[in-house]
Write a protein that holds these residues in place. Structure first.
Motif, PDB file in Angstrom:
ATOM      1  N   MET A   1      67.692  14.002  34.766  1.00  0.00           N
ATOM      2  CA  MET A   1      66.904  14.485  35.901  1.00  0.00           C
ATOM      3  C   MET A   1      65.835  15.469  35.469  1.00  0.00           C
ATOM      4  O   MET A   1      64.821  15.623  36.134  1.00  0.00           O
ATOM      5  CB  MET A   1      67.822  15.146  36.929  1.00  0.00           C
ATOM      6  CG  MET A   1      68.514  14.171  37.851  1.00  0.00           C
ATOM      7  SD  MET A   1      67.351  13.304  38.932  1.00  0.00           S
ATOM      8  CE  MET A   1      66.748  14.658  39.915  1.00  0.00           C
ATOM      9  N   ALA A   2      66.067  16.157  34.331  1.00  0.00           N
ATOM     10  CA  ALA A   2      65.139  17.215  33.922  1.00  0.00           C
ATOM     11  C   ALA A   2      63.720  16.689  33.750  1.00  0.00           C
ATOM     12  O   ALA A   2      62.751  17.353  34.125  1.00  0.00           O
ATOM     13  CB  ALA A   2      65.630  17.861  32.632  1.00  0.00           C
ATOM     14  N   LYS A   3      63.590  15.487  33.225  1.00  0.00           N
ATOM     15  CA  LYS A   3      62.257  14.950  32.968  1.00  0.00           C
ATOM     16  C   LYS A   3      61.526  14.566  34.250  1.00  0.00           C
ATOM     17  O   LYS A   3      60.331  14.282  34.225  1.00  0.00           O
ATOM     18  CB  LYS A   3      62.342  13.740  32.033  1.00  0.00           C
ATOM     19  CG  LYS A   3      63.108  12.559  32.615  1.00  0.00           C
ATOM     20  CD  LYS A   3      63.165  11.419  31.621  1.00  0.00           C
ATOM     21  CE  LYS A   3      63.943  10.225  32.182  1.00  0.00           C
ATOM     22  NZ  LYS A   3      64.007   9.109  31.219  1.00  0.00           N
ATOM     23  N   HIS A   4      62.242  14.535  35.387  1.00  0.00           N
ATOM     24  CA  HIS A   4      61.619  14.175  36.661  1.00  0.00           C
ATOM     25  C   HIS A   4      61.319  15.386  37.538  1.00  0.00           C
ATOM     26  O   HIS A   4      60.804  15.241  38.636  1.00  0.00           O
ATOM     27  CB  HIS A   4      62.525  13.207  37.436  1.00  0.00           C
ATOM     28  CG  HIS A   4      62.831  11.942  36.702  1.00  0.00           C
ATOM     29  ND1 HIS A   4      61.842  11.111  36.208  1.00  0.00           N
ATOM     30  CD2 HIS A   4      64.018  11.370  36.364  1.00  0.00           C
ATOM     31  CE1 HIS A   4      62.416  10.064  35.610  1.00  0.00           C
ATOM     32  NE2 HIS A   4      63.723  10.208  35.677  1.00  0.00           N
ATOM     33  N   LYS A   5      61.677  16.587  37.067  1.00  0.00           N
ATOM     34  CA  LYS A   5      61.529  17.777  37.895  1.00  0.00           C
ATOM     35  C   LYS A   5      60.076  18.147  38.170  1.00  0.00           C
ATOM     36  O   LYS A   5      59.797  18.939  39.067  1.00  0.00           O
ATOM     37  CB  LYS A   5      62.255  18.960  37.243  1.00  0.00           C
ATOM     38  CG  LYS A   5      63.768  18.873  37.386  1.00  0.00           C
ATOM     39  CD  LYS A   5      64.456  20.113  36.853  1.00  0.00           C
ATOM     40  CE  LYS A   5      65.959  20.041  37.087  1.00  0.00           C
ATOM     41  NZ  LYS A   5      66.665  21.231  36.540  1.00  0.00           N
ATOM     42  N   LYS A   7      58.023  16.158  39.331  1.00  0.00           N
ATOM     43  CA  LYS A   7      57.665  15.372  40.508  1.00  0.00           C
ATOM     44  C   LYS A   7      58.311  15.989  41.746  1.00  0.00           C
ATOM     45  O   LYS A   7      59.420  16.518  41.683  1.00  0.00           O
ATOM     46  CB  LYS A   7      58.124  13.922  40.369  1.00  0.00           C
ATOM     47  CG  LYS A   7      57.603  13.212  39.122  1.00  0.00           C
ATOM     48  CD  LYS A   7      56.097  13.007  39.151  1.00  0.00           C
ATOM     49  CE  LYS A   7      55.632  12.184  37.950  1.00  0.00           C
ATOM     50  NZ  LYS A   7      54.159  12.014  37.938  1.00  0.00           N
ATOM     51  N   SER A   8      57.621  15.936  42.882  1.00  0.00           N
ATOM     52  CA  SER A   8      58.158  16.508  44.109  1.00  0.00           C
ATOM     53  C   SER A   8      59.362  15.714  44.605  1.00  0.00           C
ATOM     54  O   SER A   8      59.572  14.554  44.229  1.00  0.00           O
ATOM     55  CB  SER A   8      57.081  16.529  45.193  1.00  0.00           C
ATOM     56  OG  SER A   8      56.779  15.206  45.619  1.00  0.00           O
ATOM     57  N   PHE A   9      60.154  16.326  45.497  1.00  0.00           N
ATOM     58  CA  PHE A   9      61.314  15.652  46.081  1.00  0.00           C
ATOM     59  C   PHE A   9      60.879  14.384  46.803  1.00  0.00           C
ATOM     60  O   PHE A   9      61.525  13.340  46.689  1.00  0.00           O
ATOM     61  CB  PHE A   9      62.031  16.596  47.050  1.00  0.00           C
ATOM     62  CG  PHE A   9      63.200  15.961  47.753  1.00  0.00           C
ATOM     63  CD1 PHE A   9      64.436  15.902  47.150  1.00  0.00           C
ATOM     64  CD2 PHE A   9      63.052  15.403  49.027  1.00  0.00           C
ATOM     65  CE1 PHE A   9      65.530  15.300  47.793  1.00  0.00           C
ATOM     66  CE2 PHE A   9      64.127  14.807  49.672  1.00  0.00           C
ATOM     67  CZ  PHE A   9      65.366  14.762  49.051  1.00  0.00           C
ATOM     68  N   PHE A  10      59.780  14.468  47.555  1.00  0.00           N
ATOM     69  CA  PHE A  10      59.307  13.295  48.287  1.00  0.00           C
ATOM     70  C   PHE A  10      58.890  12.180  47.328  1.00  0.00           C
ATOM     71  O   PHE A  10      59.207  11.015  47.560  1.00  0.00           O
ATOM     72  CB  PHE A  10      58.129  13.650  49.192  1.00  0.00           C
ATOM     73  CG  PHE A  10      57.595  12.465  49.964  1.00  0.00           C
ATOM     74  CD1 PHE A  10      58.230  12.012  51.108  1.00  0.00           C
ATOM     75  CD2 PHE A  10      56.474  11.772  49.516  1.00  0.00           C
ATOM     76  CE1 PHE A  10      57.762  10.903  51.802  1.00  0.00           C
ATOM     77  CE2 PHE A  10      55.989  10.664  50.200  1.00  0.00           C
ATOM     78  CZ  PHE A  10      56.643  10.233  51.346  1.00  0.00           C
ATOM     79  N   TYR A  11      58.193  12.531  46.253  1.00  0.00           N
ATOM     80  CA  TYR A  11      57.749  11.507  45.299  1.00  0.00           C
ATOM     81  C   TYR A  11      58.963  10.795  44.694  1.00  0.00           C
ATOM     82  O   TYR A  11      58.967   9.567  44.563  1.00  0.00           O
ATOM     83  CB  TYR A  11      56.915  12.155  44.194  1.00  0.00           C
ATOM     84  CG  TYR A  11      56.360  11.156  43.197  1.00  0.00           C
ATOM     85  CD1 TYR A  11      55.117  10.547  43.412  1.00  0.00           C
ATOM     86  CD2 TYR A  11      57.078  10.802  42.050  1.00  0.00           C
ATOM     87  CE1 TYR A  11      54.606   9.624  42.507  1.00  0.00           C
ATOM     88  CE2 TYR A  11      56.579   9.875  41.150  1.00  0.00           C
ATOM     89  CZ  TYR A  11      55.346   9.289  41.377  1.00  0.00           C
ATOM     90  OH  TYR A  11      54.852   8.372  40.487  1.00  0.00           O
ATOM     91  N   ARG A  12      60.001  11.568  44.369  1.00  0.00           N
ATOM     92  CA  ARG A  12      61.188  10.999  43.723  1.00  0.00           C
ATOM     93  C   ARG A  12      62.028  10.165  44.683  1.00  0.00           C
ATOM     94  O   ARG A  12      62.813   9.315  44.250  1.00  0.00           O
ATOM     95  CB  ARG A  12      62.043  12.121  43.117  1.00  0.00           C
ATOM     96  CG  ARG A  12      61.437  12.757  41.872  1.00  0.00           C
ATOM     97  CD  ARG A  12      62.330  13.825  41.265  1.00  0.00           C
ATOM     98  NE  ARG A  12      62.192  15.098  41.946  1.00  0.00           N
ATOM     99  CZ  ARG A  12      63.181  15.727  42.555  1.00  0.00           C
ATOM    100  NH1 ARG A  12      64.377  15.185  42.594  1.00  0.00           N
ATOM    101  NH2 ARG A  12      62.986  16.891  43.136  1.00  0.00           N
ATOM    102  N   ASN A  13      61.885  10.419  45.980  1.00  0.00           N
ATOM    103  CA  ASN A  13      62.718   9.723  46.969  1.00  0.00           C
ATOM    104  C   ASN A  13      61.889   9.061  48.067  1.00  0.00           C
ATOM    105  O   ASN A  13      62.421   8.747  49.133  1.00  0.00           O
ATOM    106  CB  ASN A  13      63.687  10.723  47.602  1.00  0.00           C
ATOM    107  CG  ASN A  13      64.601  11.372  46.588  1.00  0.00           C
ATOM    108  OD1 ASN A  13      65.608  10.800  46.179  1.00  0.00           O
ATOM    109  ND2 ASN A  13      64.262  12.585  46.166  1.00  0.00           N
ATOM    110  N   SER A  14      60.606   8.843  47.801  1.00  0.00           N
ATOM    111  CA  SER A  14      59.690   8.388  48.852  1.00  0.00           C
ATOM    112  C   SER A  14      60.065   7.026  49.433  1.00  0.00           C
ATOM    113  O   SER A  14      59.905   6.800  50.634  1.00  0.00           O
ATOM    114  CB  SER A  14      58.254   8.359  48.333  1.00  0.00           C
ATOM    115  OG  SER A  14      58.151   7.559  47.166  1.00  0.00           O
ATOM    116  N   LEU A  15      60.574   6.124  48.616  1.00  0.00           N
ATOM    117  CA  LEU A  15      60.894   4.780  49.113  1.00  0.00           C
ATOM    118  C   LEU A  15      62.001   4.837  50.163  1.00  0.00           C
ATOM    119  O   LEU A  15      61.873   4.259  51.250  1.00  0.00           O
ATOM    120  CB  LEU A  15      61.299   3.864  47.957  1.00  0.00           C
ATOM    121  CG  LEU A  15      61.431   2.369  48.269  1.00  0.00           C
ATOM    122  CD1 LEU A  15      60.121   1.808  48.798  1.00  0.00           C
ATOM    123  CD2 LEU A  15      61.892   1.599  47.035  1.00  0.00           C
ATOM    124  N   SER A  16      63.086   5.550  49.851  1.00  0.00           N
ATOM    125  CA  SER A  16      64.184   5.651  50.824  1.00  0.00           C
ATOM    126  C   SER A  16      63.780   6.492  52.033  1.00  0.00           C
ATOM    127  O   SER A  16      64.145   6.157  53.169  1.00  0.00           O
ATOM    128  CB  SER A  16      65.430   6.245  50.165  1.00  0.00           C
ATOM    129  OG  SER A  16      65.147   7.505  49.589  1.00  0.00           O
TER     130      SER A  16
END
Length: 223
Positions: A1-5, A7-16
């Motif tokens: 997960m560290a490499k994705h931090k 990115k915003s929460f919305f970007y990481r979960n935008s599809l769902s």
């Protein structure tokens, strides 16, 4: 997960997030217009209109809602299970015709980030190995039961408006209404899956994981 931090929460979960938001908006709209349509039926029968909150507990709302849920979960359950062994040459939705793919590999408990059941092995791993199809099957059965319950209540509510006695649920299941509602949804789900399986052979959408690369040959199978 560290490499994705970064990115915003919305970007990481935008599809769902987007799909759940669309679902809730569509469900609210369905409830509102279903309530109005239901009250029109009551008005035509000379019965007082029901309140919105009361409508949400009615057979009409339950039947309409779970009628769609069950067909969607059936579609996903069959899709997950049938794509294990069935193939369609050229489709982005099919596994390769001859070689094993990443999804077929033996679970490795030493793999970084491996889920808990993989590390523990035994019955936990066996159950987890099939957990996606099991979850969809349970959701389908629960939705089917919800549709049956709602449709049964709605049927007897309509019978009451005609001053007819209510029927037991087994007698209701011999009526064509429930099965008509069921199969009219199932056939549309089967058609939609067949469409993506077949159309992805010849058509492309750049950037979509549901499509093959734009320059892929038509008979190239898989993504």
């Amino acid at each position: 997960m560290a490499k994705h931090k970064d990115k915003s929460f919305f970007y990481r979960n935008s599809l769902s997030i987007v799909f759940i938001s669309l679902f809730l908006l569509a469900l609210a709209a369905q409830a509102f217009f279903g309530w109005r349509e239901h009250n029109e039926t009551l008005s035509d029968a000379g019965v007082a209109a029901t309140g919105f909150l009361s409508y949400l507990g009615s057979g009409h709302f339950y039947a309409a809602t779970f009628e769609n849920f069950q067909s969607e979960f059936l579609q996903m359950a069959l899709y997950v299970v049938l794509t294990i062994s069935l193939r369609q040459i050229g489709s982005a939705e099919s596994k390769d015709l001859t070689r094993l793919e990443e999804v077929d590999r033996v679970p490795d408990p030493t793999r970084p980030g491996a889920p808990g059941p993989v590390k523990k092995g035994g019955w936990r791993l066996k159950l987890y190995t099939h957990s996606l199809s099991i979850a969809f099957l349970i959701l389908f059965l629960l939705s089917w039961a919800g549709h049956l319950y709602g449709s049964y209540r709605e049927f007897n509510e309509q019978e009451a408006l005609k001053h007819k006695p209510p029927k037991e649920i087994l007698a209701f299941m011999q009526e064509p209404q429930f099965w008509f509602e069921t199969f009219q949804n199932w056939q549309s789900e089967f058609l939609s899956v067949a469409s993506i399986v077949i159309l992805s052979i010849f058509l492309r959408q750049k950037g979509s994981p549901e499509s093959k690369p734009v320059d892929a040959a038509h008979m190239e199978t898989g993504k």
